[in-house]
Design an enzyme around this catalytic site. Structure first.
Site, PDB file in Angstrom:
ATOM      1  N   ILE A  23       0.759  -1.734   0.205  1.00 20.48           N
ATOM      2  CA  ILE A  23      -0.020   0.411  -0.121  1.00 20.48           C
ATOM      3  C   ILE A  23       0.852   1.060  -0.270  1.00 20.48           C
ATOM      4  CG2 ILE A  23      -2.317   1.437   1.087  1.00 20.48           C
ATOM      5  CD1 ILE A  23      -2.901  -1.388   2.657  1.00 20.48           C
ATOM      6  N   TYR A 157      -1.668  -9.563  16.472  1.00 20.62           N
ATOM      7  CA  TYR A 157      -1.375  -9.099  15.244  1.00 20.62           C
ATOM      8  C   TYR A 157      -2.199  -7.854  15.440  1.00 20.62           C
ATOM      9  CZ  TYR A 157      -2.166  -6.881  11.085  1.00 20.62           C
ATOM     10  OH  TYR A 157      -2.754  -5.468   9.994  1.00 20.62           O
ATOM     11  N   LYS A 161      -1.967  -3.944  16.792  1.00 23.68           N
ATOM     12  CA  LYS A 161      -2.497  -2.966  16.206  1.00 23.68           C
ATOM     13  C   LYS A 161      -3.386  -2.281  16.681  1.00 23.68           C
ATOM     14  CE  LYS A 161      -2.272  -1.957  12.571  1.00 23.68           C
ATOM     15  NZ  LYS A 161      -1.247  -0.333  11.715  1.00 23.68           N
ATOM     16  N   ASN A 186      -8.719  -5.290   3.829  1.00 19.84           N
ATOM     17  CA  ASN A 186      -8.598  -5.940   3.238  1.00 19.84           C
ATOM     18  C   ASN A 186      -8.457  -5.837   1.553  1.00 19.84           C
ATOM     19  OD1 ASN A 186     -10.785  -7.667   4.851  1.00 19.84           O
ATOM     20  ND2 ASN A 186      -8.962  -9.049   4.151  1.00 19.84           N
TER      21      ASN A 186
END
Length: 335
Positions: A23, A157, A161, A186
């Site tokens: 990204i 994970y 976050k 996603n």
């Protein structure tokens, strides 16, 4: 969709952390296209690999690459100084590896975010965009999932976050830091690694594998094409309504992994069947069964709309994987 901020980035100096990633590099491309001067913080590699930023290197480039690590507070301070906007995408990702090394996720994702927020506060940046993930919601209790949905740490994970998101928001409350938490659902598309489900399916198909090895086929996901996610970051960077808030970036549509696989088999014209690989299954209490976004805030506050439908996005991604098959390990399962 016409982006009202399309020309507003000219001359701005912005920092993108995790800029060499999937990204991050797509966001860098879009910022350069909009006229920004980009400072790209990339994870230091002694062999000098530039990854997906290689095409931005060279004299006269609007992209300045800085090697470092978000866990290094001093290096982060140097990177943030003089920036108008900071897009914080650097993170340790990958759910399976978080079962093996949870402490590393805390150090990079939570401590790294604290270092970024502290530097942004010190230098008075105009805006910090912190990257979250839909994994923080866990299995949907209500759908579509709005930003006030309970947070469920179903993996180390996702727990890291959640901690990172709260750290970023704490700077908004305690220090009036102009921060927005961007929560993509996603994201997929060209440049994504084989650790994600769509490229791992496509790599196996394009390699001619007759048995597609996957984990659970029943979970549903809301897949958003990468250029739409990047455009969402830019739209929210100029959205005052989003200050101190969390904003989802998703399409509002879901598809089961099994159905997605069948669609990819049909799209590639390959002859293959799906086999559930026990090594790819998450622990029972960790699997997120359903993710479906409510994107009302992004639409109403920032005028954002996803433009690339799933069929077109999968076609583009399939072509990219076919053209870059050498990047993928088909026989080995990468956690």
């Amino acid at each position: 969709m016409t982006d009202p901020t399309a020309s507003s980035w000219s001359g701005r100096t912005v920092l993108v952390t995790g800029a060499e990633g999937f990204i991050g590099s797509t966001l860098v491309d879009l910022l350069v296209e909009r006229g920004a001067r980009v400072r790209a913080l990339v994870h230091y590699k002694p062999y000098g690999e530039a990854g997906y930023l290689a095409h931005h290197l060279g004299p006269g480039s609007p992209v300045e690459t800085i090697a470092g690590d978000v866990r290094d507070a001093g290096r982060v301070m140097d990177a943030v100084a003089g920036c108008d906007t900071v897009f914080h995408l650097a993170a340790l990702i990958g759910i399976p590896y978080s079962y093996q090394a949870p402490e590393a996720y805390v150090q990079t994702n939570v401590t790294g975010t604290q270092n970024i927020a502290a530097a942004c506060h010190r230098y008075g940046v105009r805006r910090l965009l912190h990257t979250s993930t839909s994994e923080v919601y866990g299995t949907a209790l209500t759908v579509p999932i709005a930003e006030d949905h309970p947070l469920q740490p179903q993996s180390p994970y996702s727990a890291s976050k959640i901690g990172a998101d709260m750290m970023a928001l704490s700077y908004a409350h305690a220090f009036e830091l102009p921060v927005t938490v961007v929560r993509p659902f996603n994201t997929y598309g060209p440049r994504q690694s084989s650790r994600a489900v769509i490229p791992t399916i496509l790599a196996q198909l394009h390699a001619g594998v007759r048995e597609i090895r996957l984990g659970s086929l029943t979970p549903t996901r809301d897949f958003t094409y990468v250029t739409d996610t990047a455009a969402g970051f830019l739209a929210l960077a100029d959205c005052d309504r989003a200050l101190g808030e969390v904003v989802n970036l998703g399409t509002g549509r879901e598809i089961a992994i099994g159905d997605l696989t069948e669609a990819l088999i049909a799209a590639t014209g390959r002859d293959a069947r799906v086999v559930v690989d026990p090594a790819r299954l998450r622990p029972a209490g960790s699997e997120v069964q359903r993710l479906l976004s409510d994107n009302s805030r992004a639409r109403e506050w920032a005028g954002w709309r996803p433009e690339v439908g799933l069929a077109e996005g999968l076609r583009r991604t399939s072509q990219w994987v076919a053209d870059h098959l050498h990047r993928f390990s088909v026989e080995r399962y990468d956690v």
